[in-house]
Write a protein that holds these residues in place. Sequence first.
Motif, PDB file in Angstrom:
ATOM      1  N   PHE A 263     -19.543  48.658 -20.307  1.00  0.00           N
ATOM      2  CA  PHE A 263     -18.117  48.639 -20.611  1.00  0.00           C
ATOM      3  C   PHE A 263     -17.392  49.579 -19.649  1.00  0.00           C
ATOM      4  CE2 PHE A 263     -20.403  47.911 -24.559  1.00  0.00           C
ATOM      5  CZ  PHE A 263     -19.702  46.898 -25.202  1.00  0.00           C
ATOM      6  N   ARG A 264     -16.260  49.148 -19.111  1.00  0.00           N
ATOM      7  CA  ARG A 264     -15.381  50.017 -18.344  1.00  0.00           C
ATOM      8  C   ARG A 264     -13.950  49.748 -18.799  1.00  0.00           C
ATOM      9  NH1 ARG A 264     -19.769  51.205 -17.435  1.00  0.00           N
ATOM     10  NH2 ARG A 264     -20.769  51.934 -15.526  1.00  0.00           N
ATOM     11  N   ARG A 265     -13.095  50.750 -18.732  1.00  0.00           N
ATOM     12  CA  ARG A 265     -11.741  50.576 -19.238  1.00  0.00           C
ATOM     13  C   ARG A 265     -10.721  50.511 -18.112  1.00  0.00           C
ATOM     14  NH1 ARG A 265     -10.685  56.580 -21.938  1.00  0.00           N
ATOM     15  NH2 ARG A 265     -10.389  57.725 -19.983  1.00  0.00           N
ATOM     16  N   GLY A 266      -9.583  49.877 -18.439  1.00  0.00           N
ATOM     17  CA  GLY A 266      -8.485  49.790 -17.501  1.00  0.00           C
ATOM     18  C   GLY A 266      -7.292  50.613 -17.917  1.00  0.00           C
ATOM     19  N   ARG A 267      -7.377  51.296 -19.074  1.00  0.00           N
ATOM     20  CA  ARG A 267      -6.299  52.177 -19.516  1.00  0.00           C
ATOM     21  C   ARG A 267      -6.884  53.307 -20.350  1.00  0.00           C
ATOM     22  NH1 ARG A 267      -3.226  48.101 -23.807  1.00  0.00           N
ATOM     23  NH2 ARG A 267      -3.480  49.577 -25.507  1.00  0.00           N
ATOM     24  N   ASP A 268      -6.157  54.405 -20.435  1.00  0.00           N
ATOM     25  CA  ASP A 268      -6.720  55.652 -20.938  1.00  0.00           C
ATOM     26  C   ASP A 268      -6.728  55.808 -22.457  1.00  0.00           C
ATOM     27  OD1 ASP A 268      -7.164  56.389 -18.357  1.00  0.00           O
ATOM     28  OD2 ASP A 268      -5.437  57.731 -18.195  1.00  0.00           O
ATOM     29  N   ASP A 269      -6.111  54.880 -23.190  1.00  0.00           N
ATOM     30  CA  ASP A 269      -6.088  55.044 -24.646  1.00  0.00           C
ATOM     31  C   ASP A 269      -7.230  54.303 -25.332  1.00  0.00           C
ATOM     32  OD1 ASP A 269      -5.095  52.522 -24.065  1.00  0.00           O
ATOM     33  OD2 ASP A 269      -3.802  52.480 -25.841  1.00  0.00           O
ATOM     34  N   ILE A 270      -8.269  53.967 -24.576  1.00  0.00           N
ATOM     35  CA  ILE A 270      -9.438  53.274 -25.112  1.00  0.00           C
ATOM     36  C   ILE A 270     -10.663  54.170 -24.926  1.00  0.00           C
ATOM     37  CG2 ILE A 270     -10.947  51.268 -24.872  1.00  0.00           C
ATOM     38  CD1 ILE A 270      -8.467  49.737 -23.843  1.00  0.00           C
ATOM     39  N   ASP A 271     -11.368  54.421 -26.014  1.00  0.00           N
ATOM     40  CA  ASP A 271     -12.596  55.215 -25.983  1.00  0.00           C
ATOM     41  C   ASP A 271     -13.771  54.246 -26.038  1.00  0.00           C
ATOM     42  OD1 ASP A 271     -14.803  56.811 -26.391  1.00  0.00           O
ATOM     43  OD2 ASP A 271     -13.843  58.119 -27.857  1.00  0.00           O
ATOM     44  N   LEU A 272     -14.365  53.973 -24.896  1.00  0.00           N
ATOM     45  CA  LEU A 272     -15.426  52.980 -24.825  1.00  0.00           C
ATOM     46  C   LEU A 272     -16.710  53.431 -25.495  1.00  0.00           C
ATOM     47  CD1 LEU A 272     -14.924  51.586 -21.222  1.00  0.00           C
ATOM     48  CD2 LEU A 272     -14.253  50.538 -23.379  1.00  0.00           C
ATOM     49  N   SER A 273     -16.900  54.742 -25.678  1.00  0.00           N
ATOM     50  CA  SER A 273     -18.085  55.194 -26.406  1.00  0.00           C
ATOM     51  C   SER A 273     -18.044  54.674 -27.839  1.00  0.00           C
ATOM     52  CB  SER A 273     -18.188  56.724 -26.380  1.00  0.00           C
ATOM     53  OG  SER A 273     -17.162  57.333 -27.141  1.00  0.00           O
ATOM     54  N   LYS A 274     -16.840  54.625 -28.409  1.00  0.00           N
ATOM     55  CA  LYS A 274     -16.674  54.102 -29.770  1.00  0.00           C
ATOM     56  C   LYS A 274     -16.882  52.584 -29.793  1.00  0.00           C
ATOM     57  CE  LYS A 274     -15.528  58.127 -31.442  1.00  0.00           C
ATOM     58  NZ  LYS A 274     -16.512  58.883 -32.261  1.00  0.00           N
ATOM     59  N   MET A 275     -16.407  51.899 -28.768  1.00  0.00           N
ATOM     60  CA  MET A 275     -16.607  50.456 -28.709  1.00  0.00           C
ATOM     61  C   MET A 275     -18.091  50.127 -28.554  1.00  0.00           C
ATOM     62  SD  MET A 275     -14.731  47.635 -26.239  1.00  0.00           S
ATOM     63  CE  MET A 275     -13.102  48.117 -26.831  1.00  0.00           C
ATOM     64  N   ALA A 276     -18.782  50.881 -27.706  1.00  0.00           N
ATOM     65  CA  ALA A 276     -20.207  50.632 -27.491  1.00  0.00           C
ATOM     66  C   ALA A 276     -21.029  50.897 -28.751  1.00  0.00           C
ATOM     67  CB  ALA A 276     -20.717  51.499 -26.342  1.00  0.00           C
TER      68      ALA A 276
END
Length: 324
Positions: A263-276
């Motif tokens: 997972f990689r993000r395109g904006r800063d208000d997303i915490d991908l550790s939580k998505m993963a």
Amino acid sequence: MLNIIISHKADLDGVASAALMIKKFKKNGEPFMVYMRDYEDESEIIPSELLKIRECRVYISDISIMLKGFDEILSKISRIDGKVLWTDHHEYRTEYSQRLKELGVDLLIDPQSPAAAILVAQRYSLDDVQSKRIVDMATQSDSWKIREERIMDIVNIIDYYNYLEKKTERSRLVSLSYILAQNDPDKVPTDDLMAVLEHYKKVKGKAIEKVLSSSTERMISGLKFYFALSPSIISGTQATDALIKSFKADVYVVIKEDGGVSFRRGRDDIDLSKMAELFGGGGHAYAAGASVGDRVDENRFEQLIIEMGRKISTTSTYLTGSKK
């Protein structure tokens, strides 16, 4: 006392962290052994054979404490005849760190650090010129702000070795950590490695073409996602980087043919550790990983997009509210 180095095999930060520890022990004339590990190893991140060793000190680096098989890992640690020191920079939960501390594990975890190698060098007072250069290489790589072709060359070699070495011995990756520790970092890759690198670059180009051709846009809970299927011969980081350079999205998801997910993000208000975490994984806010288990072909890829979309849409815990 025998020193045991256990470091993350999947990227330059892990190899560099191992190289720093090798430098430390060789300088002091202390005995050591090196293991390169990944999350897919689960409880074998702590090799079972360590339980046979009398009097050892175990140094773990660049491996998150948020692990599958955590209870079995705790059981192994409780039976180690010696001290365990764990250095990392991934996101974690307090209950995990507390259970490790109760077993006497000496933890240094700083999710704000751009690379684990920074923490390793600081923790063990490795501040000579060569060590600083190794740390710089690791930092460029792990933040994916690579300024030098030489560092990209090492990243490519590591990716190729990771493709070739799925079993826990991983002799090529261990050897690479020795090469980085014992040579001028600016003379790595060595001449013999350059020939391997040229071969890999050819097959890497074809793999990236497949990533881009498989890419598909989906809207999930108001966020634009780009999904892509990637051959296992390139890393999730390189595959998502190709997506980021080609498409504008809020989240990029690469599913690899071996079942790994990046997972990689395109904006800063997303915490991908939580998505993963929704898929049994973890990592950083800006980059994370997980696994869907078995091998993935084109038909399963389409089904996984649907299944992952459904799961992601059931929660908004990954939204931090700090969009930039």
